[in-house]
Write a protein that holds these residues in place. Structure first.
Motif, mmCIF file in Angstrom:
data_model
loop_
_atom_site.group_PDB
_atom_site.id
_atom_site.type_symbol
_atom_site.label_atom_id
_atom_site.label_comp_id
_atom_site.label_asym_id
_atom_site.label_seq_id
_atom_site.Cartn_x
_atom_site.Cartn_y
_atom_site.Cartn_z
ATOM 1 N N ARG A 261 0.587 -1.197 -0.228
ATOM 2 C CA ARG A 261 0.148 -0.381 0.087
ATOM 3 C C ARG A 261 0.712 1.554 0.352
ATOM 4 N NH1 ARG A 261 -3.987 -0.152 4.488
ATOM 5 N NH2 ARG A 261 -2.970 -2.212 5.593
ATOM 6 N N VAL A 262 2.006 0.946 0.799
ATOM 7 C CA VAL A 262 2.504 2.390 0.918
ATOM 8 C C VAL A 262 3.319 2.521 -0.875
ATOM 9 C CG1 VAL A 262 5.060 3.436 1.623
ATOM 10 C CG2 VAL A 262 3.401 2.077 2.714
ATOM 11 N N ALA A 263 3.679 1.552 -1.521
ATOM 12 C CA ALA A 263 3.935 1.352 -2.625
ATOM 13 C C ALA A 263 3.123 1.808 -3.483
ATOM 14 C CB ALA A 263 4.864 0.319 -2.701
ATOM 15 N N ILE A 264 1.900 1.581 -3.664
ATOM 16 C CA ILE A 264 1.367 2.506 -4.797
ATOM 17 C C ILE A 264 0.500 3.786 -4.573
ATOM 18 C CG2 ILE A 264 -1.897 2.232 -4.827
ATOM 19 C CD1 ILE A 264 -1.716 -0.668 -4.253
ATOM 20 N N ALA A 265 0.844 3.815 -2.901
ATOM 21 C CA ALA A 265 0.942 5.580 -2.398
ATOM 22 C C ALA A 265 1.968 6.527 -3.788
ATOM 23 C CB ALA A 265 0.436 6.148 -1.201
ATOM 24 N N ARG A 266 2.892 5.744 -2.767
ATOM 25 C CA ARG A 266 4.615 6.679 -3.616
ATOM 26 C C ARG A 266 3.789 6.222 -5.188
ATOM 27 N NH1 ARG A 266 9.826 3.786 -2.787
ATOM 28 N NH2 ARG A 266 8.717 3.165 -4.028
ATOM 29 N N ALA A 267 3.671 5.372 -5.728
ATOM 30 C CA ALA A 267 3.622 6.062 -7.528
ATOM 31 C C ALA A 267 2.499 6.616 -7.862
ATOM 32 C CB ALA A 267 2.679 3.917 -8.200
ATOM 33 N N ILE A 268 1.048 6.866 -6.974
ATOM 34 C CA ILE A 268 0.257 7.800 -7.124
ATOM 35 C C ILE A 268 0.646 8.936 -6.699
ATOM 36 C CG2 ILE A 268 -1.511 5.804 -7.591
ATOM 37 C CD1 ILE A 268 -2.795 6.505 -5.081
ATOM 38 N N VAL A 269 1.248 10.095 -6.382
ATOM 39 C CA VAL A 269 1.387 11.213 -5.727
ATOM 40 C C VAL A 269 1.945 12.171 -6.327
ATOM 41 C CG1 VAL A 269 4.081 10.870 -5.304
ATOM 42 C CG2 VAL A 269 2.715 11.758 -3.193
ATOM 43 N N MET A 270 2.439 11.140 -7.384
ATOM 44 C CA MET A 270 2.545 12.321 -8.529
ATOM 45 C C MET A 270 1.064 12.866 -9.292
ATOM 46 S SD MET A 270 6.014 13.859 -8.273
ATOM 47 C CE MET A 270 6.510 13.926 -10.508
ATOM 48 N N ASN A 271 0.813 12.299 -9.099
ATOM 49 C CA ASN A 271 -1.223 12.326 -9.890
ATOM 50 C C ASN A 271 -0.343 11.271 -11.244
ATOM 51 O OD1 ASN A 271 -3.224 12.539 -10.380
ATOM 52 N ND2 ASN A 271 -3.732 14.560 -10.949
ATOM 53 N N PRO A 272 0.069 10.189 -11.438
ATOM 54 C CA PRO A 272 -0.020 10.092 -12.505
ATOM 55 C C PRO A 272 -1.304 9.792 -13.479
ATOM 56 C CG PRO A 272 0.259 7.780 -11.387
ATOM 57 C CD PRO A 272 -0.153 9.163 -10.615
ATOM 58 N N LYS A 273 -0.740 9.771 -14.823
ATOM 59 C CA LYS A 273 -1.408 9.054 -16.019
ATOM 60 C C LYS A 273 -1.252 7.806 -16.306
ATOM 61 C CE LYS A 273 -1.898 13.618 -18.836
ATOM 62 N NZ LYS A 273 -1.591 13.936 -19.694
ATOM 63 N N TYR A 274 -0.305 6.891 -16.049
ATOM 64 C CA TYR A 274 0.223 5.749 -16.238
ATOM 65 C C TYR A 274 0.147 5.357 -15.615
ATOM 66 C CZ TYR A 274 0.064 8.123 -20.629
ATOM 67 O OH TYR A 274 -0.392 9.272 -21.338
ATOM 68 N N LEU A 275 -0.341 4.038 -14.408
ATOM 69 C CA LEU A 275 -0.070 3.436 -13.509
ATOM 70 C C LEU A 275 0.854 1.787 -14.184
ATOM 71 C CD1 LEU A 275 0.282 3.029 -10.693
ATOM 72 C CD2 LEU A 275 -1.945 2.447 -10.246
ATOM 73 N N PHE A 276 1.982 1.614 -13.661
ATOM 74 C CA PHE A 276 2.444 -0.131 -13.923
ATOM 75 C C PHE A 276 2.783 -0.662 -12.958
ATOM 76 C CE2 PHE A 276 3.882 2.850 -17.442
ATOM 77 C CZ PHE A 276 3.422 2.371 -18.605
ATOM 78 N N CYS A 277 2.906 -2.000 -12.619
ATOM 79 C CA CYS A 277 1.809 -2.722 -11.781
ATOM 80 C C CYS A 277 2.790 -4.371 -11.979
ATOM 81 C CB CYS A 277 1.165 -3.337 -11.005
ATOM 82 S SG CYS A 277 0.386 -1.599 -10.419
ATOM 83 N N ASP A 278 3.813 -4.761 -11.043
ATOM 84 C CA ASP A 278 5.148 -5.849 -11.999
ATOM 85 C C ASP A 278 4.929 -6.786 -10.658
ATOM 86 O OD1 ASP A 278 6.475 -7.624 -13.186
ATOM 87 O OD2 ASP A 278 8.554 -6.540 -11.899
ATOM 88 N N GLU A 279 3.869 -7.788 -10.863
ATOM 89 C CA GLU A 279 3.775 -8.747 -9.426
ATOM 90 C C GLU A 279 2.942 -7.895 -8.182
ATOM 91 O OE1 GLU A 279 3.253 -11.812 -10.347
ATOM 92 O OE2 GLU A 279 4.351 -12.248 -12.514
ATOM 93 N N PRO A 280 1.542 -6.920 -8.777
ATOM 94 C CA PRO A 280 1.601 -6.112 -7.310
ATOM 95 C C PRO A 280 1.322 -7.583 -6.154
ATOM 96 C CG PRO A 280 0.537 -6.322 -8.837
ATOM 97 C CD PRO A 280 1.274 -7.212 -9.112
ATOM 98 N N ASN A 281 1.208 -9.166 -6.169
ATOM 99 C CA ASN A 281 0.415 -9.363 -4.960
ATOM 100 C C ASN A 281 1.078 -11.040 -4.713
ATOM 101 O OD1 ASN A 281 -2.496 -8.128 -5.515
ATOM 102 N ND2 ASN A 281 -2.784 -9.847 -6.464
ATOM 103 N N SER A 282 2.758 -10.396 -5.182
ATOM 104 C CA SER A 282 3.638 -11.096 -4.730
ATOM 105 C C SER A 282 4.214 -11.672 -3.238
ATOM 106 C CB SER A 282 4.869 -11.011 -5.796
ATOM 107 O OG SER A 282 6.278 -12.006 -5.460
#
Length: 255
Positions: free
Chosen positions: A145-166
């Motif tokens: 969840r921290v990783a997701i928060a960091r990924a969206i903190v810049m308000n991105p247009k594109y979100l990429f996730c590599d094996e997020p449930n690993s």
């Protein structure tokens, strides 16, 4: 939206991607699946701009990456958020520091503006109690969840996730899947997820790309994957015992 047109990628004499074309739409969870060695990771890295295809094009809302200048490519990368397989958090930083890092590196926002944005995204992923904790002090699910928060903190247009449930238990994995889907819909992001988790396919597979030996073997939705007679796809997805059980339930409901 991301448009992929006939991309090829080789390393030496080994051709990894062999003419893949597809479209990833905004506000949708787009999944890339396939066996190890199918080209999933190389494909994702091409989408991120880390690898350059020898042939074909990748366009981001009409912007052909190969035609962009260095400054334009840098600006485009700042519109991308990335959730890494192992979360890739900085061990020496608190949760708050990890989430603020992209703002410190890539923006000229004031301290109060950065704090407001950090507060917003941590509240969105339900981590307001973890500001001062370090990654080693929180669970794997919280780290994601921290990783997701960091990924969206810049308000991105594109979100990429590599094996997020690993490495996550099934319940936590479902929570992460649902969180990614909710954020995708709320902020109208183009989300692309590289996964081998068939539970994710069943939960959030609004569009699924199945790769085999560097070729797009099949694409469709989580509903259409139940119906396909493509042997490569069925062999892959039905290897999951849980998926087979859910498929049987689906067939029984339809009958």
């Amino acid at each position: 939206m991301i448009e992929v047109n006939d991309i090829h990628k080789s390393f030496g004499d080994t051709q990894v991607l062999k003419g893949i074309s597809t479209t990833f739409k905004k506000g949708k969870t787009n999944l890339i699946i396939g066996q190890s060695g199918s080209g999933k990771t190389v494909f994702l890295k091409c989408l991120l701009g880390l690898f350059s295809p020898e042939q074909g094009s990748i366009s981001y809302d009409g912007r052909d990456y190969s035609n962009l200048s260095g400054d334009e490519r840098r600006d485009l990368r700042q519109e991308m958020g990335m959730v890494f397989q192992g979360s890739a958090l900085f061990d020496s930083m608190t949760v708050e520091g990890n989430v603020r890092f992209p703002l410190d590196m890539f923006t000229k926002k004031s301290k109060s503006e950065k704090q407001d944005r950090v507060d917003f995204v941590l509240k969105r992923v339900n981590l307001t109690e973890a500001y001062d904790r370090f990654p080693s002090e929180i669970s794997g699910g919280m780290q994601k969840r921290v990783a997701i928060a960091r990924a969206i903190v810049m308000n991105p247009k594109y979100l990429f996730c590599d094996e997020p449930n690993s490495g996550l238990d099934p319940k936590t994995a479902t929570l992460i899947d649902n969180l990614i889907q909710e954020i995708t819909e709320e902020y109208d992001i183009t989300t692309v997820i590289n996964t081998h988790d068939m539970n994710s396919v069943m939960e959030i597979g609004e569009k699924i790309i199945f790769l085999k030996d560097g070729i797009k073997e099949w694409e469709g939705t989580k509903h259409e994957i139940f119906k396909t007679d493509n042997e490569a796809v069925t062999s892959f997805v039905y290897s999951s015992e849980l998926f087979e059980k859910v498929r049987q339930m689906y067939v029984e409901e339809r009958n």
